[in-house]
Design an enzyme around this catalytic site. Structure first.
Site, PDB file in Angstrom:
ATOM      1  N   ASP A  55       0.944  -1.178   0.015  1.00  0.00           N
ATOM      2  CA  ASP A  55      -0.132  -0.084  -0.102  1.00  0.00           C
ATOM      3  C   ASP A  55       0.989   1.224  -0.037  1.00  0.00           C
ATOM      4  O   ASP A  55       1.993   1.165   0.477  1.00  0.00           O
ATOM      5  CB  ASP A  55      -0.935   0.002   1.245  1.00  0.00           C
ATOM      6  CG  ASP A  55      -1.955  -0.814   1.033  1.00  0.00           C
ATOM      7  OD1 ASP A  55      -1.964  -1.721   0.235  1.00  0.00           O
ATOM      8  OD2 ASP A  55      -2.764  -0.801   1.989  1.00  0.00           O
ATOM      9  N   HIS A 106      -5.972   2.552  -4.132  1.00  0.00           N
ATOM     10  CA  HIS A 106      -6.012   2.981  -2.564  1.00  0.00           C
ATOM     11  C   HIS A 106      -6.620   4.305  -2.428  1.00  0.00           C
ATOM     12  O   HIS A 106      -6.400   4.825  -1.098  1.00  0.00           O
ATOM     13  CB  HIS A 106      -4.484   2.785  -2.038  1.00  0.00           C
ATOM     14  CG  HIS A 106      -4.582   2.829  -0.695  1.00  0.00           C
ATOM     15  ND1 HIS A 106      -5.238   2.035   0.267  1.00  0.00           N
ATOM     16  CD2 HIS A 106      -3.429   3.214   0.162  1.00  0.00           C
ATOM     17  CE1 HIS A 106      -5.074   2.155   1.537  1.00  0.00           C
ATOM     18  NE2 HIS A 106      -3.816   2.928   1.395  1.00  0.00           N
ATOM     19  N   HIS A 110      -4.984  10.064   1.073  1.00  0.00           N
ATOM     20  CA  HIS A 110      -5.145   8.955   2.365  1.00  0.00           C
ATOM     21  C   HIS A 110      -5.997   9.484   3.263  1.00  0.00           C
ATOM     22  O   HIS A 110      -5.197   9.986   4.539  1.00  0.00           O
ATOM     23  CB  HIS A 110      -3.471   8.547   2.614  1.00  0.00           C
ATOM     24  CG  HIS A 110      -3.412   7.337   3.185  1.00  0.00           C
ATOM     25  ND1 HIS A 110      -3.557   7.038   4.453  1.00  0.00           N
ATOM     26  CD2 HIS A 110      -3.226   5.980   2.549  1.00  0.00           C
ATOM     27  CE1 HIS A 110      -3.546   5.807   4.570  1.00  0.00           C
ATOM     28  NE2 HIS A 110      -3.384   5.221   3.700  1.00  0.00           N
ATOM     29  N   HIS A 201       3.933  -1.980   3.486  1.00  0.00           N
ATOM     30  CA  HIS A 201       3.649  -0.459   2.926  1.00  0.00           C
ATOM     31  C   HIS A 201       4.992  -0.657   2.140  1.00  0.00           C
ATOM     32  O   HIS A 201       6.062  -0.618   2.695  1.00  0.00           O
ATOM     33  CB  HIS A 201       3.676   0.327   3.854  1.00  0.00           C
ATOM     34  CG  HIS A 201       2.251   0.314   4.568  1.00  0.00           C
ATOM     35  ND1 HIS A 201       1.985  -0.526   5.470  1.00  0.00           N
ATOM     36  CD2 HIS A 201       1.029   1.140   4.461  1.00  0.00           C
ATOM     37  CE1 HIS A 201       0.644  -0.289   6.047  1.00  0.00           C
ATOM     38  NE2 HIS A 201       0.210   0.592   5.171  1.00  0.00           N
TER      39      HIS A 201
HETATM   40 ZN   LIG Z   1      -2.603   3.114   3.018  1.00  0.00          ZN
END
Ligand SMILES: [Zn+2]
Length: 241
Positions: A55, A106, A110, A201
């Site tokens: 991610d 995604h 964010h 990540h």
């Molecule tokens: Zn994220």
């Protein structure tokens, strides 16, 4: 669904919601309950396969090193890209897809979907989907919300865009203070079995500095252990969801 099951599911959703309200960044709520009642949402797939997902990229500072480790292990994975990061590094998004990996959405920013108006969530997701598709030349199939928290608006938007929401079944908690490649490895491995979906990540853009490096350091051993156990590491597209 029986009334008992309905009550349990409602309780699970409430528990997950409460956990989210009291949790910090990167926390998705009540993992064991989610895995039991929402196995597909948790990314549980074919028993002979482990989905590796990354991610918050594409990040020129860290993503290329992940691509190198995956290539060295002849493994492919799914990258949940942020639209805002794709806008800064579109060629890297293309490179990810050209290397045989899956690109997925995604969101653009964010931000927690539950704290935004449904229309803002839809616009954000659409913009991110288009950016990922334009940069990579591939239309993405999967969506993972920031922080793993899905709002009703995000679910509806994903449905409209033909995106399947997927969270994860194991994570490395590399964003925590003091995380190391060893702690990330042990945290992922403790919850990992065939059919699992690993979250790591490949960028520090929403995590403390060093998080992606800790994840990267854990990756070779995790891939080698999957292979030694007869489990294929691959993208969600091959995970049987
Ligand atoms: Zn994220």
């Amino acid at each position: 669904m029986t009334s008992d099951r309905r009550a349990l599911t409602a309780a699970a959703l409430t528990a997950a919601g409460l956990a989210v309200m009291h949790a910090g960044p990167g926390i998705a709520g009540f993992g064991p309950v989610r895995r039991r009642f929402f196995p597909r949402l948790s990314g549980l797939g074919r028993p002979d396969h482990v989905a590796f997902t990354f991610d918050d990229g594409p990040d020129p500072a860290s993503t290329p090193a992940f691509l190198e480790v995956l290539a060295a292990h002849r493994a492919r994975a799914t990258f949940f890209l942020l639209g805002s990061m794709v806008a800064r590094a579109p060629q890297l998004a293309a490179d990810i897809a050209a290397a045989g990996h899956e690109v997925a959405v995604h969101g653009w920013d964010h931000r927690y979907t539950v704290l935004r108006h449904p229309r803002a969530v839809r616009d954000d997701m659409t913009r991110a989907r288009d950016a990922v598709a334009d940069a990579s030349g591939v239309v993405p199939r999967f969506y993972r919300p920031p922080y793993g928290v899905l709002s009703a608006g995000a679910l509806a938007a994903a449905r409209r865009l033909g995106l399947t929401p997927v969270l994860w079944s194991s994570w490395g908690r590399e964003w925590e203070a003091g995380a190391t490649p060893w702690s990330v490895h042990d945290t992922v491995a403790a919850g990992l079995a065939g059919g699992g979906c690993v979250l790591l990540h490949d960028s520090d853009c929403t995590s403390p500095a060093g998080a992606a490096a800790a994840a990267l350091g854990a990756l070779p051993r995790l891939l080698e252990e999957c292979e030694a156990s007869g489990l294929r590491a691959g993208p969600l597209a091959e995970h049987g969801l």
